[in-house]
Scaffold this active site. Structure first.
Site, short mmCIF file in Angstrom:
data_model
loop_
_atom_site.label_atom_id
_atom_site.label_comp_id
_atom_site.label_asym_id
_atom_site.label_seq_id
_atom_site.Cartn_x
_atom_site.Cartn_y
_atom_site.Cartn_z
N HIS A 87 37.09 35.43 40.21
CA HIS A 87 36.99 36.88 40.38
C HIS A 87 36.92 37.58 39.03
O HIS A 87 36.03 38.40 38.77
CB HIS A 87 38.20 37.36 41.19
CG HIS A 87 38.28 38.84 41.38
ND1 HIS A 87 38.06 39.46 42.59
CD2 HIS A 87 38.57 39.85 40.51
CE1 HIS A 87 38.20 40.77 42.46
NE2 HIS A 87 38.52 41.03 41.20
N HIS A 91 33.65 39.48 36.98
CA HIS A 91 33.58 40.84 36.43
C HIS A 91 32.87 40.82 35.08
O HIS A 91 32.10 41.73 34.75
CB HIS A 91 34.98 41.43 36.26
CG HIS A 91 35.54 42.03 37.51
ND1 HIS A 91 34.88 42.99 38.24
CD2 HIS A 91 36.72 41.82 38.16
CE1 HIS A 91 35.61 43.34 39.28
NE2 HIS A 91 36.74 42.65 39.26
N TYR A 104 32.08 51.29 37.46
CA TYR A 104 33.31 51.02 38.19
C TYR A 104 33.86 52.27 38.89
O TYR A 104 35.01 52.65 38.70
CB TYR A 104 34.34 50.44 37.22
CG TYR A 104 35.35 49.52 37.88
CD1 TYR A 104 34.96 48.37 38.55
CD2 TYR A 104 36.70 49.82 37.81
CE1 TYR A 104 35.88 47.55 39.14
CE2 TYR A 104 37.64 49.00 38.39
CZ TYR A 104 37.22 47.86 39.06
OH TYR A 104 38.16 47.03 39.65
N GLU A 115 33.59 45.08 42.71
CA GLU A 115 34.75 44.35 43.23
C GLU A 115 34.35 43.34 44.30
O GLU A 115 34.87 42.23 44.34
CB GLU A 115 35.78 45.33 43.79
CG GLU A 115 36.72 45.90 42.75
CD GLU A 115 37.53 44.81 42.06
OE1 GLU A 115 38.00 43.88 42.73
OE2 GLU A 115 37.69 44.89 40.84
N ASP A 133 37.75 28.24 51.77
CA ASP A 133 37.93 29.24 52.82
C ASP A 133 37.25 30.55 52.40
O ASP A 133 36.53 30.60 51.41
CB ASP A 133 39.41 29.48 53.10
CG ASP A 133 40.21 29.74 51.82
OD1 ASP A 133 39.73 30.54 50.98
OD2 ASP A 133 41.28 29.15 51.64
N ASP A 156 39.90 60.03 41.83
CA ASP A 156 41.16 59.72 41.16
C ASP A 156 42.05 58.77 41.97
O ASP A 156 43.17 58.49 41.57
CB ASP A 156 41.92 60.99 40.81
CG ASP A 156 42.30 61.82 42.04
OD1 ASP A 156 41.77 61.54 43.14
OD2 ASP A 156 43.13 62.73 41.91
N HIS A 173 38.35 49.04 45.37
CA HIS A 173 38.98 47.88 45.98
C HIS A 173 39.07 47.97 47.49
O HIS A 173 39.23 46.95 48.16
CB HIS A 173 40.41 47.70 45.41
CG HIS A 173 40.45 47.29 44.00
ND1 HIS A 173 40.53 48.18 42.96
CD2 HIS A 173 40.41 46.07 43.42
CE1 HIS A 173 40.55 47.54 41.81
NE2 HIS A 173 40.47 46.26 42.07
#
Length: 558
Positions: free
Chosen positions: A379, A383, A394, A403, A417, A475, A482
């Protein structure tokens, strides 16, 4: 009686927590809308016009280069809605892929100053014929009167940026600044785009846009995406979960009174500047730290375990990208892969800060040391791949794609998995029902943080479909990077179940590296992913149909 634990929602790559799980309000704010309408509402209605044109008949050129691409755009201004391509597009890079196709990426500019987030890509087939054009072009900037002479210096802009993000006086990396045209809301600004990177208990990789005329901050977001003289050697160690690891390490041709000192430094791969694992010794700053070392080539002490896993997993991710996508390291050009372990104390996170991976040890209650997860390493390194490829901004949908792709490639590298982070959960977390960070197969089995719940459909769970989209302000979680990423995750799961993880990886990697631009949204991602499947496997192929089906099943239909 076991107490029920409230698991903090770990946000790999950004801040430590997104909040704790709390009772949901009786009513929730939610409005159904198309992906394009959502993008417009989120402040992206700044004149940036999505562009994806498939040429029904490929347009033959003498050569696959930038000059011919510009000539083609000049001849078809009405089709592409770009008035003066030669004056407003600068060649950024030209690449040829494994299919023999050539891709010319242009940066929109105004009087030589780049327009933030606006790129146009012209695609040639192997016969020098233009097959498609995609990206974003900002028509508002093209027509606007924007000054290109700053009244505020870079030094003044840096001071304003540091103050805005509460940066410490001493930065871990030298700050950078460039002059850009920054469309925001209904206006285009001449701005200093300042990058401020620092470590603390709340580390930051901030991008701050400072008005070059007034010195005021227009926008900001945290993009923290939660050795000569050494001889190669082989070593071994024990990981956090007790796994035995064979390691590529190094030593100097010298001995101490106790024996030869070995280092977690791998120089065994041709064309790679090395894989390095550093020890921060529980400090909150001072990246990267000291290369993890010890006398003897066996790392079996408990303190060594996070470093052993970080080193081993970094090599596994490197091998995946090299073998599956012919990509040499994070930047594709053999850059050194660096990881630091033992960051801070009880730090429940891991992050990519634009330069390297950093892992906390967890608090032992919710998380074990985070380097234990191969998918976590994948992960974070992904990025880095994204920042050197599509460069997805982002925030909002482009950030959610950022993400999601990090999660998806985490699940591809760790083939077992469709979960992310299952190996870093501590026993107390598992007992409370949290057995992983996120699930691609069933996103809604986990709740979002209480701060985010009111912006969804009332369920308070991670979304699996656009009907459950969280319309978050900028904000909160940078506009849902995410949270809404789980919709794309679920689309990838549906497709992967039909065609397998290997082909899924090929399609998603191609979309990222060939078609994505910084402001790509969900709708544009659909077009890019389907086109990538067509490029690789054919228009009526099972793979192209499965790619479209996965996106359709989660409500990304246009």
């Amino acid at each position: 009686m076991n107490k029920k634990l409230l698991l903090p929602v770990l946000v790999l790559s950004t801040t430590v927590f997104a909040g704790t799980i709390a009772p949901l309000p009786s009513e929730a704010v939610h409005s159904e809308a198309s992906t394009e309408a959502i993008a417009e509402k989120q402040g992206l209605n700044n004149g940036n016009k999505p562009l994806f044109v498939i040429e029904k008949q490929a347009v033959k050129q003498k050569a696959s280069n930038a000059a011919n691409a510009l000539e083609h755009l000049e001849k078809n201004t009405s089709k592409y809605k770009i008035k003066n391509p030669k004056a407003s597009l600068l060649e950024k890079k030209t690449e040829k892929d494994e299919l023999g196709m050539t891709h010319v990426r242009f940066q929109q500019s105004k009087n030589g100053i780049p327009v933030e987030g606006s790129e146009v890509i012209v695609h040639y087939n192997q016969n020098n014929a233009i097959t498609s054009v995609n990206g974003e072009f900002n028509t508002s900037v093209e027509n606007a009167e924007v000054t290109t002479e700053p009244a505020i210096s870079q030094e003044q802009a840096l001071a304003a940026a540091k103050q805005a993000v509460n940066a410490p006086e001493k930065l871990d990396y030298a700050p950078s600044s460039e002059l850009v045209i920054f469309p925001f809301g209904d206006k285009s600004y001449l701005a200093h785009k300042v990058n401020v990177n620092f470590l603390s208990e709340e580390p930051g990789n901030w991008y701050v846009y400072v008005d070059a005329e007034t010195g005021k901050v227009i926008d900001q977001y945290n993009a923290l995406m939660h050795a000569d003289g050494y001889l190669p050697a082989e070593g071994s160690g024990t990981g956090v979960l007790g796994d035995h690891r064979k390691l590529h390490v190094s030593h100097k041709n010298e001995r101490t009174g106790d024996g030869t000192k070995f280092y977690l430094q791998d120089n065994s791969h041709d064309g790679l500047d090395g894989i390095y694992t550093y020890d921060l010794a529980h400090q909150w700053g001072g990246l990267p730290g000291e290369v993890h070392s010890k006398v003897g080539s066996a790392w079996k002490a408990e303190y060594d375990e996070p470093a052993v896993d970080a080193h081993y997993n970094s090599e596994k991710v490197y091998e995946y990208y090299l073998e599956e996508h012919d990509r040499n390291s994070i930047d594709g050009e053999g850059m050194a892969i660096k990881s630091s372990v033992h960051f801070g104390k009880d730090y429940n996170n891991a992050f990519w800060n634009g330069h390297q991976m950093t892992y906390g040890d967890g608090d032992g209650e919710f998380f074990v040391p985070l380097s234990a997860g191969l998918d976590v390493a994948a992960h974070e390194m992904t990025h880095g791949v994204i920042s050197h490829s599509g460069g997805l901004k982002y925030q909002f949908q482009s950030g959610a794609l950022n993400e999601a792709f990090a999660d998806i490639f985490g699940a591809l590298v760790d083939e077992e998995d469709w979960e992310v982070g299952e190996d870093i959960m501590a026993e107390a977390a598992k007992e409370s029902g949290r057995t992983s960070l996120r699930s691609l197969s069933d996103p809604s089995k986990y709740p979002v943080g209480s701060r985010y719940a009111p912006y969804g459909d009332g369920s308070g769970m991670y979304p699996s479909h656009m009907d459950e989209y969280y319309d978050l302000p900028r904000d909160l979680d940078n506009g849902g990077v995410h949270i809404n990423s789980s919709i794309i995750n679920h689309a990838a799961y549906y497709t992967g179940e039909q065609i397998g993880k290997e082909k899924l990886g090929q399609i998603y990697y191609r979309a990222l590296t060939v078609y994505f631009t910084p402001d790509t949204n969900f709708s544009q991602a659909r077009q890019a992913l389907i086109q990538s499947a067509i490029d690789l496997y054919g228009e009526a192929s099972i793979e192209a149909i499965a790619t479209e089906d996965g996106l359709t099943q989660v409500g990304i239909t246009e």
